[in-house]
Structure formats: C-alpha cells, structure tokens
Design a protein around this motif. Structure first.
Motif, mmCIF file in Angstrom:
data_model
loop_
_atom_site.group_PDB
_atom_site.id
_atom_site.type_symbol
_atom_site.label_atom_id
_atom_site.label_comp_id
_atom_site.label_asym_id
_atom_site.label_seq_id
_atom_site.Cartn_x
_atom_site.Cartn_y
_atom_site.Cartn_z
ATOM 1 N N GLN A 122 -7.966 -8.138 4.749
ATOM 2 C CA GLN A 122 -7.642 -7.652 3.407
ATOM 3 C C GLN A 122 -7.752 -8.771 2.365
ATOM 4 O O GLN A 122 -7.891 -8.509 1.187
ATOM 5 N N PHE A 131 -3.427 -1.563 5.968
ATOM 6 C CA PHE A 131 -2.014 -1.231 5.721
ATOM 7 C C PHE A 131 -1.108 -2.449 5.771
ATOM 8 O O PHE A 131 0.089 -2.338 6.020
ATOM 9 N N ALA A 150 4.538 -7.560 6.498
ATOM 10 C CA ALA A 150 4.271 -6.493 5.536
ATOM 11 C C ALA A 150 3.539 -5.312 6.161
ATOM 12 O O ALA A 150 2.555 -5.469 6.853
ATOM 13 N N MET A 151 4.048 -4.133 5.923
ATOM 14 C CA MET A 151 3.292 -2.905 6.172
ATOM 15 C C MET A 151 3.457 -2.025 4.946
ATOM 16 O O MET A 151 4.493 -2.055 4.292
ATOM 17 N N ARG A 152 2.461 -1.276 4.658
ATOM 18 C CA ARG A 152 2.324 -0.499 3.425
ATOM 19 C C ARG A 152 3.646 -0.250 2.684
ATOM 20 O O ARG A 152 4.562 0.366 3.202
ATOM 21 N N PRO A 162 5.899 -2.608 1.785
ATOM 22 C CA PRO A 162 7.023 -3.288 2.440
ATOM 23 C C PRO A 162 8.222 -3.316 1.496
ATOM 24 O O PRO A 162 8.066 -3.502 0.300
ATOM 25 N N GLY A 182 -3.655 -5.675 -1.165
ATOM 26 C CA GLY A 182 -2.311 -5.741 -0.605
ATOM 27 C C GLY A 182 -1.329 -5.311 -1.655
ATOM 28 O O GLY A 182 -1.630 -5.341 -2.860
ATOM 29 N N GLY A 183 -0.158 -4.893 -1.193
ATOM 30 C CA GLY A 183 0.948 -4.626 -2.107
ATOM 31 C C GLY A 183 0.604 -3.733 -3.289
ATOM 32 O O GLY A 183 1.187 -3.881 -4.354
HETATM 33 MO MO1 MOS Z 1 -0.042 -3.908 1.979
HETATM 34 S S1 MOS Z 1 1.570 -4.015 3.179
HETATM 35 O O1 MOS Z 1 0.201 -5.436 1.232
HETATM 36 O O2 MOS Z 1 -1.474 -3.735 2.733
#
Ligand code: MOS
Length: 738
Positions: free
Chosen positions: A217, A248, A354-356, A358, A513-514
């Motif tokens: 990612q 994710f 971290a998961m989607r 978080p 991310g995030g």
């Molecule tokens: Mo997300 S947990 O930063 O892919």
C-alpha cells in the motif's frame, strides 16, 4: 504547494470530470488479465526460482538447532537461507517485530527460513524437510488475563501521541449525579485482513541493485524498511507495486515475503518469487487486535449527555501499539464531562496493527451499541438521541470547530430514506413467518488525515497528459480519480490521460491507508498540474492567472490556442507536492455518516440474515461517486462480517490463530448481502485540501457492526455485547414461539 488557507474557487469546482461517476480506467486491464499482480511479472522476470517460507512452529522461545541436510539435497533445491545465517538483518521502522526470527522466536509462524527451488512444489516439499528443534518458552496469549495488570498507555498511530488518560471536566461527579446512566462492557475479537491477494514478491538482483515487485500500500515506507532490514542504501532498491489485490492495512508495512524473496534471490543467484501461503496471512502478518471496552454514559432525562467515558484495552507484542478504539468518543458527541483511556497488554500473539479504520471500526462497534442502549433507557428514538448530542466543536477543545460536520443531515436523511418511522421502538414486535424482524442504526465517524503527496505530470506534443506518482491503487480506484483530476486541471478528456502508479521511480505520494489516499494523492496531482498550467501558459504567451484550460484548448480573453501546441518543441514536465499548514490543527477534519440496517433473526435457529442496508455519507467532495460507492458498499460488507462472523480464534495454550484460512475465517459472500444503498451528501470542504475532498473508504465500515447489532436487538429483545453475534450468543434467550 503549501495548503495553509482555505481553498477558494479553483478549476476542480467546474466538476466536468471530477465529481462525475466514471468507470475504472484500469477495469479492462483487470478483466482481461493484463494487470500483473505481484506474483505475475512474467514479462519482466524470465526465469524465476520459487521461494517457500518456513515458519516457526512455536509462539515463544528459542531455536536450539536447524538441520538443513535433508532439505538441501531434495530435488530442485537451489538455496536455503535460515535463521542461523541472518544475524545481521535489521528491523524496519514500521515493523514491531522482526520479519525474520531466530534464534529468539517472537510469535507463531514468524519466518525462520526460506527454501528456494526450481519449482513451487519442490520448494514446498523441501521446506517440509527442514528440521527445527526448539526450546519452547512461556508465552502470554490470553488478553483478558493480561489486561488485569496492563498499564495505561498513550500513543495513537494515526495522530502521533495522546496522553495516557484524557479528561475534560469531572466525569465521575457528573456520572454520579446523572439521572439516567449506562455502564456496560463490550468486546471485539482479533480480525484478519483476509485480502484476496496474499502478500507476494518477486526479487531480482543485478549486482547490488535490487528490483522488487510486491504488493504494498505504501511504496516509500516499504522501500525504506526493506533497505533498513537488508542493510543497504534505499537508492539501491526499485520498489514496484502497480496492481494490488486488496490490503485493508495488512500491506501498509514491509512484510516477510519481500525480505525472504530478496534474501533467497541473493543466495540462489536467480530471481525469486515468493507468495505467503494463505495460512501464513493470519499468523505471519499483522491483524486487528481484539478489544475489551467499557463505556459509561450519563444523561439528563431530556437526553442531554452530561458525562461520557470510554476505556479500551488491547494487546500487542512488546513495543507495539494499542488499538485506539476510544478515538471517536473524543469527538462524536457533546458532553461537558469526559474521560477516555486505553490499556495495552503485552501478548506473544502475532503483531497487532492497522486494519481498515483502525480505532474507529472497533470503537464504534461498542460506542454505537451503548448509544442505542442509552436511547432505550431514556425512552428516546436512537436518531433523536444522537441529534440531541451533536456538536459543531471539538468537545475537548471547544475553540476548534469541525471544518464541515453534517452528521444531523446524515442521520435525518438516512432515517427518511430507510423508512425508520416504521420501526417499532419495543423490541421483538415484528414477525415474518419464522423470522424476527428488526431495524437498527448507528452514526458513522472517521477522522480525515492530511498527508503530503507528490506527483509529476507531463504534457506531450500529441496533447496527452501523463501522471506519475508512487500512489498505489489497492482496488480502490486511484488510477481513475487521478486521471479525472489531471483531466479536469488540464482541460482534456479523461481518455487523454495516462496514469502510472506504484513505483519508487516516481514522486512520493500519500499511498493508500487510513482513508487518506484519494484526497491527498489527488491534491498532489492538483499541485503538479498547477505548475504545469503555469508552464503551458508561459509557452503560449498567456497570463496563467486568467487562462482557462478547456476542451483541449487554453483560452484567455478572446485568444485561444491548442494545449498541445505548448509541447510542440518537446514535452513539458512539472513536479510538485501538496503540503499542509495548520488548517488541520485549527479545525477538526472528520467525516460523518449514518448506517441503517434491517435484519431477520430465525426464531428457531438464531441465525441472523441482513435484509437491507443504507449508508449516508458526508465526506467532502466525492471525486468519483461510482468508485466511492464501491468503497462504501465493500466497507459495509466488511461491517456485516465484523458483526456476524469475523473472528480469529486464539489457541491460548500454544499461542496462535487457529482458523487461519478462508474456510475457517468467515467473511460475507454475495448471498449474505442482499441489498445496499449508498447516498453521498454534497459537500466541499475548503479546509481539507484544494480538492475539497476527504476520505470515505473507511467511513463506510465505521458504525456498521453496531447498526447490525442494534437491528438484532430490535428484532429479538436480546442484547449481545460480544462480537461476532453468532447464533449461540442469543439462541437460548430468544422469545419462545407460540
Ligand atoms: Mo488502512 S488500515 O490504513 O489500509
């Protein structure tokens, strides 16, 4: 470009391409098999050998010896790299635990050797011949046990540090005085990212230069951490990830596959491809940590919250981070007296990370059940109770306003569209044959994160525009929204734009991310395009401030020239990045929504089936309503998984996740999700970035679990506070049938 004052009118506001539903421009590549994933770069690597990972069979302890004799002489074996040869390996900044274990073992399935052979089957067979003797140590695997003595912790991986307990006013006094109170415990289990494409890499060395095709990612993070792990300069590594089959959060950071492929390729003197077998995804990589949450809410009889406390405990490897499940409770509802705190226990399970969404994802699974319980105690409608406690300012720092906050509109519009007025407030009242029917709702909340992001744009003599950035597309639509942005800025059709992503050859972007990817990476492209427009205007003799870029032409006053003419003498190239001033500090940048769900619970078996779902989202400008909708319906589906089925089962004796494949780790399939609707509220957030856009992909998940849980309660009258809500948790208490 420094973004430090609210965005004024700009070319994006024309919304001729941006803001319009557009098919994915990478769609045809994917559906015809031309988009190579990490394991598939046959065109670039002619004769790869295959790597197979050997994972630790113990969760904690020490390797006494590794015997490689039998494996070394197995058919096809080219090289073996084992823990005994890797003493000098470093650890990346983003990894909590070393990606190559030994002699100390930190967790089950930590990599301890890689076997390289001519074929995949030969590598796998030889890996089974590696003999390892261990001294098994005592591990800590029981979260509830470990939390009894776990200390308070600060530190929020997204926001960069939080005090150990945050207090505003005096929670205890206000809670003791409140006429209506709730004090309840909620639990969420460990979750696995379970993305479609497992972690995979191909490594090819040319002298001391390494090219790595992988599934990541975050290109720049991965490249730096691989350099650090291998102990080589990062300039020696080309790090490539053009197409990604989901992440994710599980592919935010460098993982074992990249390290093992690089070490294996070096040892074998051949390019090596290596994918983590599916069972390794659960125990070798990261997961969303389980939480234990306590929520206390005190309110006046009219529903005004006067006291709210949210405490969460989670576990991780030493030096790991807490799951920040109290995040949203700092910001979502008003209330003068507040307390949030987290505890972090040390566990010897695989690394939590971290998961989607978080933080908010598991946090709202608890908070939004608590709000439902509280509404019932107050005799209020759950929508009205939330509306009553809306706030337009940060409740902990009232001088900070939200940049945009349309939570009330999301709640009201959702209620109208869903037919919420048909809901019976008393649970267990609606039947459809053997099905108990219920409706539930929850608020959705997720912070927006500013992230510097760069891009390079090129105009060529044929009038085409090319964008290059190391931004990734993890299945989200990045290629398309970046093309839309460049097309809008340069006044060309989207077909005239080529987008190249996911390479360390390109400027460093936000990455994925995030839910920060879309808004920040397009803002970086916007910045580069502003520079390119200046170049173009200069070449064509226009003043860049009043030049209009439209329909392949540049116009100023009554003069006009073809855009392509500016590049007649050679390509024009511009590079820039978006950087941020203080607007994200003086204002709270967040995204809001509402989720509405109808379920049926089988009165005989306790099985829950979702019947229909609706999300209403307010998240700034929606750059592409089609790909944004796909993000949100995917997230809603994930929310159903977290409500009803997702759970990594911990073996507390041996310390590993037992259900480490897609047969045992259940996620929803099409048949589980009959009907979904997504509505976006129009909103342009001028304090977020020049795109006036914020994240939306994770918002779609936040609150869904609780909306399902609340619908189940409304159907059955049985409250379950322990996810996932599987049938045995309420079956014995379901209403008896006549
Ligand atoms: Mo997300 S947990 O930063 O892919």
């Amino acid at each position: 470009m420094k973004f430090d004052t609210p965005a004024g009118q700009n070319p994006i506001d024309r919304a001729k391409v941006v803001g319009c539903a557009h098919d994915r421009i990478d769609g045809p590549f994917k559906t015809t098999g031309q988009a190579p994933y990490a394991y598939e770069h046959h065109r670039h690597v002619g004769n790869p050998a295959y790597g197979y990972v050997v994972g630790s069979a113990i969760a904690k302890g020490r390797i006494r010896s590794i015997k490689l004799d039998a494996a070394k002489v197995a058919p096809g074996v080219l090289a073996i790299v084992a823990a005994t040869d890797t003493g000098k390996l470093g650890k990346g900044d983003f990894n909590t635990v070393k990606l190559f274990g030994g002699p100390e073992i930190d967790h089950y399935h930590q990599a301890i050797a890689v076997v390289v052979a001519e074929t995949f089957e030969q590598a796998r067979a030889a890996a089974a011949l590696v003999r390892v003797d261990y001294d098994r140590g005592q591990g800590r695997f029981d979260l509830d046990e470990a939390l009894k003595t776990a200390p308070l912790t600060g530190g929020d991986s997204n926001q960069g540090g939080a005090p150990k307990a945050d207090r505003t006013g005096s929670f205890e006094e206000a809670f003791a005085r409140a006429p209506v109170t709730l004090d309840a415990l909620y639990s969420t289990p460990d979750h696995s990212h379970a993305m479609m494409e497992p972690h995979a890499s191909i490594a090819a060395w040319n002298g001391d230069q390494l090219t790595l095709w992988t599934s990541s990612q975050m290109i720049n993070w991965g490249r730096s951490d691989l350099a650090k792990t291998l102990g080589i300069p990062k300039e020696k590594i080309r790090f490539l990830s053009p197409f990604i089959g989901g992440g994710f959060g599980g592919k935010l950071f460098l993982r074992t596959d990249a390290v093992l492929a690089a070490l294996g390729a070096k040892a074998a003197g051949r390019p090596v491809k290596l994918a983590l077998p599916r069972p390794f995804v659960a125990n070798n990589t990261t997961h969303r940590p389980a939480t234990r949450q306590r929520i206390r809410i005190g309110a006046e009889r009219d529903g005004t919250i006067t006291a709210i406390a949210h405490e969460s405990g989670s576990g991780d490897q030493p030096n790991g981070e807490p799951e920040t499940a109290v995040n949203q409770t700092k910001l979502l509802y008003a209330g003068a007296n507040r307390l949030t705190a987290m505890r972090l226990a040390v566990l010897d399970l695989p690394e939590g990370n971290a998961m989607r969404a978080p933080g908010e994802a598991p946090g709202l699974m608890a908070l939004e059940i608590a709000m439902d319980e509280m509404a019932e105690k107050l005799g209020m409608d759950p929508v009205d109770f939330r509306v009553r406690n809306d706030t337009q300012v940060d409740p902990e720092k009232p001088a900070r306003r939200f940049s945009e906050r349309q939570l009330i509109r999301c709640l009201r519009e959702g209620a109208d569209r869903f037919g919420w007025s048909q809901r019976k407030a008393r649970p267990g009242q609606v039947r459809d044959g053997r099905w108990l029917i219920g409706m539930g709702m929850a608020a959705a909340f997720r912070n927006h994160i500013n992230f510097p992001s760069g891009a390079r744009v090129r105009l060529s003599g044929d009038g085409r525009v090319m964008v290059e950035t190391d931004m990734t597309d993890i299945g989200t639509g990045s290629y398309t929204i970046i093309a839309q942005t460049a097309a809008e800025m340069m006044g060309v059709p989207i077909e005239a734009v080529t987008v190249k992503l996911g390479s360390s050859d390109f400027p460093v972007a936000a990455g994925s991310g995030g839910q920060f990817g879309a808004a920040n990476s397009t803002a970086g492209v916007y910045a580069a395009c502003v520079k390119l427009r200046e170049e173009v205007a200069g070449r064509l003799g226009f003043n860049s401030t009043d030049a209009v870029f439209e329909a392949g032409k540049v116009r100023s006053g009554n003069r006009s020239a073809p855009l392509a003419q500016a590049a007649a003498g050679g390509d024009l190239v511009a590079e820039d990045k978006i950087e941020f001033g203080d607007l994200g500090k003086t204002h709270q940048l967040s995204t809001f929504g509402s989720h509405f769900v109808e379920v049926g619970v089988d009165a005989y078996t306790g099985v829950t089936r979702v019947r229909r779902m609706l999300a209403v989202c307010a998240a700034g400008r929606i750059i592409n309503p089609k790909s944004a909708r796909s993000q949100v319906i995917g997230a809603m589906t994930m929310g159903v998984g977290s409500a009803l089925m997702e759970e990594l089962a911990v073996d507390k004796r041996f310390g590993f996740f037992v259900n480490h494949d897609l047969a045992g780790y259940e996620v929803p399939v099409h048949a589980d999700i009959p009907h979904q609707d997504v509505v976006f509220l129009d909103e342009a957030d001028d304090k977020a970035n020049p795109m006036k856009a914020k994240g939306v992909g994770e918002l779609g998940l936040c609150g869904v679990g609780a909306a399902v849980a609340n619908a189940i309660y409304n159907a059955t009258g049985v409250r379950v506070r322990d996810y996932p809500i599987t049938l045995e948790k309420h079956l014995a208490r379901l209403p008896t049938l006549a």
